[in-house]
Design a protein around this motif. Sequence first.
Motif, PDB file in Angstrom:
ATOM      1  N   PHE A 133      14.190 -17.491  57.294  1.00  0.00           N
ATOM      2  CA  PHE A 133      15.138 -16.548  57.611  1.00  0.00           C
ATOM      3  C   PHE A 133      14.613 -15.804  59.077  1.00  0.00           C
ATOM      4  O   PHE A 133      13.352 -15.564  59.101  1.00  0.00           O
ATOM      5  N   PRO A 134      15.603 -15.538  59.793  1.00  0.00           N
ATOM      6  CA  PRO A 134      14.914 -14.972  61.150  1.00  0.00           C
ATOM      7  C   PRO A 134      14.757 -13.407  61.175  1.00  0.00           C
ATOM      8  O   PRO A 134      13.810 -12.844  61.714  1.00  0.00           O
ATOM      9  N   GLN A 135      15.240 -12.707  59.900  1.00  0.00           N
ATOM     10  CA  GLN A 135      15.159 -11.342  59.677  1.00  0.00           C
ATOM     11  C   GLN A 135      14.467 -11.207  58.429  1.00  0.00           C
ATOM     12  O   GLN A 135      15.035 -11.506  57.387  1.00  0.00           O
ATOM     13  N   VAL A 136      13.308 -10.550  58.177  1.00  0.00           N
ATOM     14  CA  VAL A 136      12.314 -10.337  57.197  1.00  0.00           C
ATOM     15  C   VAL A 136      11.876  -8.981  57.354  1.00  0.00           C
ATOM     16  O   VAL A 136      11.347  -8.729  58.327  1.00  0.00           O
ATOM     17  N   ARG A 137      12.194  -7.996  56.169  1.00  0.00           N
ATOM     18  CA  ARG A 137      11.722  -6.852  56.558  1.00  0.00           C
ATOM     19  C   ARG A 137      11.257  -6.376  54.945  1.00  0.00           C
ATOM     20  O   ARG A 137      11.784  -6.316  54.147  1.00  0.00           O
ATOM     21  N   GLN A 138       9.850  -5.424  55.012  1.00  0.00           N
ATOM     22  CA  GLN A 138       9.385  -5.199  53.853  1.00  0.00           C
ATOM     23  C   GLN A 138      10.004  -3.979  53.418  1.00  0.00           C
ATOM     24  O   GLN A 138      10.146  -2.715  54.338  1.00  0.00           O
ATOM     25  N   LEU A 139      10.488  -3.864  52.195  1.00  0.00           N
ATOM     26  CA  LEU A 139      11.067  -2.315  51.625  1.00  0.00           C
ATOM     27  C   LEU A 139      10.249  -1.453  50.853  1.00  0.00           C
ATOM     28  O   LEU A 139      10.362  -0.507  50.933  1.00  0.00           O
ATOM     29  N   ASP A 140       9.119  -2.271  50.218  1.00  0.00           N
ATOM     30  CA  ASP A 140       8.325  -1.564  49.472  1.00  0.00           C
ATOM     31  C   ASP A 140       7.157  -2.394  48.944  1.00  0.00           C
ATOM     32  O   ASP A 140       7.118  -3.592  49.333  1.00  0.00           O
TER      33      ASP A 140
END
Length: 379
Positions: A360-367
């Motif tokens: 995935f080109p976009q990876v974001r940590q949420l918690d």
Amino acid sequence: MTTAVLEYPGGSLTLTRPGTKDPSLRAWSAADELLLQEAFEYLTKAPGSRVLVVDDQYGALTLGLSAFAPEVMADSAQLSAALAQNAALNPDYAIPDQVFSWLYPPVGTYDLIVLKMPRETDYLAWLLRWANGALKPNGTLMAAGMIKHLPDRSVDVFAEAVTVQAVSRAVKKARLITCGRGEARLDVWPGVWKGYELGAEGMRVEAMPAVFAREKLDIGTRLMLPHLKPALESCHPGVRVLDLACGNGVLGLRALAQRPDIEMTFSDVSSQAVLSARHNTGVAFPEARPAFLHSDGIADGEGPFERILLNPPFHEGGVVGDHIALRLFKQAAQNLSNTGRLIMVGNRHLGYHKSLQRFFPQVRQLDANPKFVVFEAGH
């Protein structure tokens, strides 16, 4: 693909273990060898016996006993693909036309049931009681497992359910137990369903014995649940959402509670998990019409999905690692819509942030907490 040769009383089999290239991970164990040896001896003396193989992992038992035309039943959807792969390596060995599951169990009774013992105590107790109903009056159950993987209280579990006739000595750290039919039955056993109440909804979530975390909400899922609402808020009515590796269906149930207008799909490799998710959804949302898939991951053509919810397993057949998650990440990336998102939770020490970036080109940590991390990933 790494192959190895299994020698047994009926000949030799070339076998591979799907999903790994590690040559130390074989497609059979010493427990399979014990079962093949004892079952072959039994069936050679009792030709024409009706035979059922239960929870074969990669096809060693099914192929090894193919001369006796066994029927095959497995909780895991992995077996069908593993059988096809290993049958191609052994063209002289026949495989059955159908692999039964708990969604569609076999009917009738058997002279011999050959059982690969599970690790879960409750699932073993369930299997033994089911076997009592599937054995002929003078039928035989042969069950084997690796000693280090035997469920807690195994001796008591057998004694409470079946008539134990013989317990083998340890052979290559495996043990085989031979049994006759007992009196214990599933229809009066209180352990078929266990569960818990899910938060503010007052929703009860139950599961059958082979399902992960059936008695309490696991802490990874607990961390992920609050992030479902913001993840679903921007979705249009009617979008497709997948609870992948759904277990008892808790993520999909929470999603339906927040967005009853989505098209929900539950999928798991375990047929008892699929049955559990179907049961829970039917009780909590009787008007909903979700789809239920017994599948090892996301089958070709199942997508695209706008949201995929995932708490991936991190162990399989005694092997701990990220190999299952990596395969699920790849499949999720292939089955998300252009605007879709994967919302997942995983063990912090497995470093899923880097793994997700491979797909995935976009990876974001949420918690995050000391043990788990929640991520959102998309195209």
